[in-house]
Every structure is written in C-alpha cells, then in structure tokens.
Scaffold this motif. Structure first.
Motif: not given
Length: 595
Positions: A213-223, A225-226, A240-245, A263-266
């Motif tokens: 879960a921590f690793a997934t959150m870092v990937l989502l941060f990268n995809n 928020l950066l 990001a969509e696949v990871l979130i789902d 964030h992804c939808y926005r």
C-alpha cells in the motif's frame, strides 16, 4: 516470522482508515520491539498528512525518534551476538541472528527517512538531509549483508520486500527534492535515480505484501501530484486509475485512495467526480479523533476549479479558525481571493491583513504567502484567487467550457483592475526602452508622484498577471498563437516589473511548452534554459521541480527532447523490473558517498 500477522492486520486497518484499531494491536509491543514500534509510529505519520495538524506531526516525530533509538539499541546487541532481553526466546542460529539484525536495520532506515520527510516539510533542511544520509548508509549496509556471497543465510521474503521498498523510496525521494534543499543534498554527496527507484517501488506494489500500500501511494504521488514536464500524462493517468481501482477494492474505507482518485479525475477534467471522491474521503474519516483538514482543503479547491466561490468560502472560513492547521496561512490567502471574486473588497482586505497572524515559523512557504498578501493589500488582489490556482496547477488542463468561463472571469478581473488592454506606459516599448528597472523608476520619479508610481506599478503587475493567466488557459485549450501573443507581451514589459516577481520565469516556462507543442524543440529547450537562470523569486520551488524533471527527460532523450519523449515513455514501461539484491547493490554502489 519477524513480521507477524498482527502487524499485517494493523497495516490493513490503517489503510482502511481504522487508525485506533491498528494502534490497539501494536501499542503493547511498541516499546519492546523495533518492528512494532515502527508500524506504531507509521500510524500517526500517515494520520499527520490527513489532518495536517501540528500536534500530530510532533507526535509522529516523537514516535519515530523512539523507534530509531530502540532500533539502534537492538542493532548493537545483535551485532555482539546477544539476544535482546525483551525477546521471548534466545536466538541460537546464525540465520536467526542475521534475520533479526536485518529487520532492525531496516526499521532504522525506515524511521530515519520518515523523520527526514517530516523535518524537510517543517523547513529543517540540515536535520532532514543528514537523516536522509544516515538512512542511505543503513540501507547500504543491509544490501551488503544480503549480498554476502560467503553466507548461505536465507532471508525472509517480507524483509527483502522492505529492503527493496526502502531503497527504491530513497532513490525516488532524492530525485524530487526541492531546489532550496538540493544544495544541501549535493553537499553531502547524494545523487538520484528516479526511474530505478520507481522500478523497485512498482515491484513492491505488485507483490501485495507488507509494503504494497505504501508503494502504491508513492506511485500515485508520482503519477498524479508530480509535474509531468513535457511528457504526455495519459499513460500515468491510466496506471493511476488501475492502481486506485485495485486498492479501493482492497481497502474500501481507504480515504487516501479516494483522495488520489479525486486528483486523477481532476486531471481528466472530470471535476464533479473528483469532488464526489473528496466528499467520500471526508465521510470515511468520521471516526478519526481529529478532522481531516487537508481533505476539506482539497474539497475547497475542487469548488474553486468549478468557480464556485461561495462553497469554497464556507470551507476556508472554517479552516482559518484551526490554529494548528499547517497551511492555515494559505487558506487565509485563498479565502481573501474568494472574497475578491464575490465582490466583497472590505472582507478581502481584512482577510489579507489577518494572514500575518497565521504564519508559522516552521513553514518555508508562509513567508511567501505573507509577501503575496501584502502585495494584494496594495493592489486589491484582483487576480489573487487565480494566481494561487495557477501555482497549484489547477488551471493546467480544463475542459473547453470551463476554460471559456475562466477566461470570462479573468476578463472581468482585468476590467476592474483597468488592465484589459495594454497600458499607456507600454506605448514606447521597443523604442528608447530603459535598460534597467531601476533606471526606469528613477526617471519616472521625476515626473510622477509616489502615489502615481504605486498605481502604475500595481497596474503593470496586474497586466502581467492577466497575460500569464490568460495565456496559460489559452495554451491549455490548444490556442497556441493567442497564448503566445500574451506571453510575448508579458516578456516585453518584464523590465517594468518589480524585482523577484514570479511572472517572468513562469511565462518563460509556458512559452517553452508552447514551442514544444508547435514542434519547435530547439527553441523550447533554449527558453527552458533562460527560465532556469532565474532564481530567488516567490513560488520558485514548484517550477524548479518541474524544470528538473524536464531536464532529466531531455538528458535521456538527447539534445532538445523532440518527439522521442512519447516513445521513451513507452520504452520505460517495457523495461524489466530489477529484482535481485545483487543488481540493486551494483546500482547503488555508484551512489556511495566517498568517506
């Protein structure tokens, strides 16, 4: 097993927003076991990012320091072949000692980089950087221990996963450190490898283990928020969509994943869905002892994207009353901007004036906010709401209908400020143009009163703001010729602007993107270099991070980047994940600090 089921159950509870239940599982052993102590500290570490409460951050720092001290104590005992006194049974075999030693070192490395993250966010740059260095050296020792070819020790898979995540996170964190911190990092010898770090983090995410879960959150941060630089963000949004789902199925009450979904939808211009996700995230936090203030803040920004100033005001008015909220000053700035847009200038001036009372000494951003508020007091803050939205990149990509509504609002602001059309002082630009800002002001002071000078300066800045904001919105809907006209006019009046303003460097960046989209790659690269030459202006860090990512991209692609960027991104997706400790050790050896 060193990482037992009770720890794994607690981790699952945390990501399902059940923080108190997780604490109850870990608390009793948190003072006698480094591993339990780490995950007990992680609970408040994660919660501090949800509440953004100063006291939660202080509690997280306290717990992480206790974890560090406990880990160091146990490492000393295990390296002396002594079983720590709190263990249930004596360690007898070499393999038991080695696995326990590795576990304690990994706990130490994790606690150090988490400490560093909190310290850097509180502007304790030197402490943060040296804890990053100590974390690095700890993970390096772990890699050498695992790589030892003379040993036949078999290490637990959970420990190896933690090692890969820790090393990967370290690589990644080094690559996104803000520009005002990077000089400290370089001073103590670090380099970075963002792609390698992401490979390891992606591997941990896919394994669905203790660090998944921590690793997934870092990937989502990268995809999400950066900044993406010149990359097309489509692939990152799809990943990001696949990871979130997947993770919302695994953690249905996981508010952090709802935030990332927002964030992804926005970023896909589906703001209404993004708003709904923020509302669900807040609902999922009903059992928290403190409200999720950062979620409320993000909900307010969803309303701002929709230009729903009234709904945003209600949230910001509540947030500025929270004395321990770490971004209280920013909320005050945005509240005042909303009042401006609602045609309530007295409330706006009062809100701008109160910001000085919200500034926190531990924040590196609050001094910028204070300076901006003082500027808005002087010029009535006509564009203040949109400027913060622009810096947050909430105006970076809009649906055409939303963009057209935003352009209409910007035009109204420009009319109120008297800057819808070029100013009289621009008439002679290009002919006998003063060579410096100071010379122009000295000359103009002979013929104008101080009040006239102030009014002129304010109008020049308002005109520059209008051009930057209007140009960025036009660029977002691919009206490149019109946007370039705005940017070129702004650059023609740069000598009239106050020193250290952010309009010129941000304008240069916008121009470089426009050149890139028009396939003028060399011109885009040259403009980026001019942009990078600017320094010591307000809101510098967000732009410098973006520039750093772009230059890294271009370095890999060669020359100006060109249309190789999209292909490079495809190639990157196909690279095999490096999984062995040997390979990771070989890569990390190149970053070893020369003692």
């Amino acid at each position: 097993m060193l990482i037992g089921n009770d720890i794994k159950d607690a981790i699952s509870l945390v990501w399902n927003n059940k923080f108190q239940e997780a604490e109850n599982l870990l608390k009793d052993k948190s003072t006698i076991s480094p591993r339990y102590s780490l995950h007990f500290a992680e609970i408040i570490f994660l919660r501090s990012f949800i509440t953004a409460d100063v006291k939660d951050t202080e509690s997280a720092l306290k717990r992480l320091k206790e974890t560090r001290e406990l880990a160091e104590k146990y490492i000393s005992l295990l390296e002396s072949n002594k079983t720590p006194p709190t263990y249930n049974q004596e360690l007898k075999s070499k393999e038991e000692f080695k696995n326990n030693l590795l576990d304690c070192k990994l706990v130490l490395g994790d606690s150090l980089y988490m400490l560093a993250v909190l310290q850097l966010t509180r502007d304790h740059k030197i402490k943060g950087c040296f804890n990053l260095r100590k974390s690095w050296k700890t993970f390096e020792e772990c890699l050498k221990q695992v790589k030892d070819t003379s040993s036949t020790i078999k290490y637990e898979e959970d420990l190896l996963e933690c090692l890969h995540f820790g090393a990967g996170f370290f690589y990644f964190a080094m690559s996104i450190i803000p520009s005002n911190v990077i000089k400290f990092v370089e001073l103590i010898g670090f380099k970075s490898d963002r792609d390698l770090g992401l490979q390891y983090i992606r591997d941990c995410s896919e394994k669905a283990g203790v660090r998944s879960a921590f690793a997934t959150m870092v990937l989502l941060f990268n995809n999400l928020l950066l900044p993406r630089g010149l990359y097309n963000p489509t692939k990152h949004l799809k990943e990001a969509e696949v990871l979130i789902d997947d993770n919302l199925k695994r953690y249905p009450q996981g508010s952090l994943f709802q935030v990332m979904a927002s964030h992804c939808y926005r970023k896909q211009c589906r703001v209404d869905l993004g708003l709904e996700c923020m509302q669900r995230a807040i609902e999922n936090c009903s059992a928290l002892p403190k409200p999720p203030l950062i979620y409320s803040y993000e909900l307010a920004n969803c309303y701002l994207i929709k230009l729903d100033w009234s709904s945003a005001i209600g949230i910001f008015e509540s947030l500025v009353k929270e004395e321990n909220f770490q971004i209280r000053a920013l909320c005050g700035l945005q509240l005042a901007g909303c009042y401006v847009m609602m045609g309530e200038p007295k409330k706006a001036q009062d809100a701008f004036t109160k910001i000085k009372d919200y500034v926190k000494k531990s924040s590196s951003v609050d001094p910028i906010i204070l300076r901006q508020s003082q500027r808005y007091i002087a010029n009535n803050g006509h564009f203040s709401a949109f400027e913060v939205m622009y810096i947050r990149r909430d105006m970076a990509k809009m649906e055409r209908i939303s963009a057209e509504k935003t352009l209409l609002e910007l035009t109204k602001c420009a009319q109120q400020a008297g800057v819808e059309k070029p100013l009289a002082c621009q008439a002679n630009i290009g002919k006998n143009q003063p060579s410096t800002n100071s010379f122009f002001k000295s000359f103009s002071s002979l013929t104008k009163s101080k009040k006239d000078d102030l009014n002129t300066d304010n109008q020049i800045e308002d005109r520059a703001s209008y051009l930057l904001l209007k140009g960025s919105v036009l660029k977002g809907i691919e009206k490149y010729e019109e946007s370039m006209s705005c940017f070129e006019e702004l650059m023609s009046i740069q000598h009239l602007l106050q020193d250290k303003n952010f309009y010129v460097p941000y304008c240069l960046y916008e121009m470089s993107e426009s050149y890139f989209h028009r396939k003028q790659f060399d011109l885009s690269h040259d403009t980026l270099k001019k942009c990078n030459n600017h320094s010591n202006y307000d809101w510098e860090d967000p732009l410098k991070v973006k520039l750093r990512i772009i230059f890294d991209q271009q370095k890999k692609d060669g020359a100006g980047g060109g249309n190789q960027i999209d292909q490079e991104e495809e190639d990157q997706q196909e690279q095999p994940i490096i999984q062995s400790a040997d390979q990771l050790e070989n890569q990390m050896e190149t970053l070893t600090v020369q003692e």
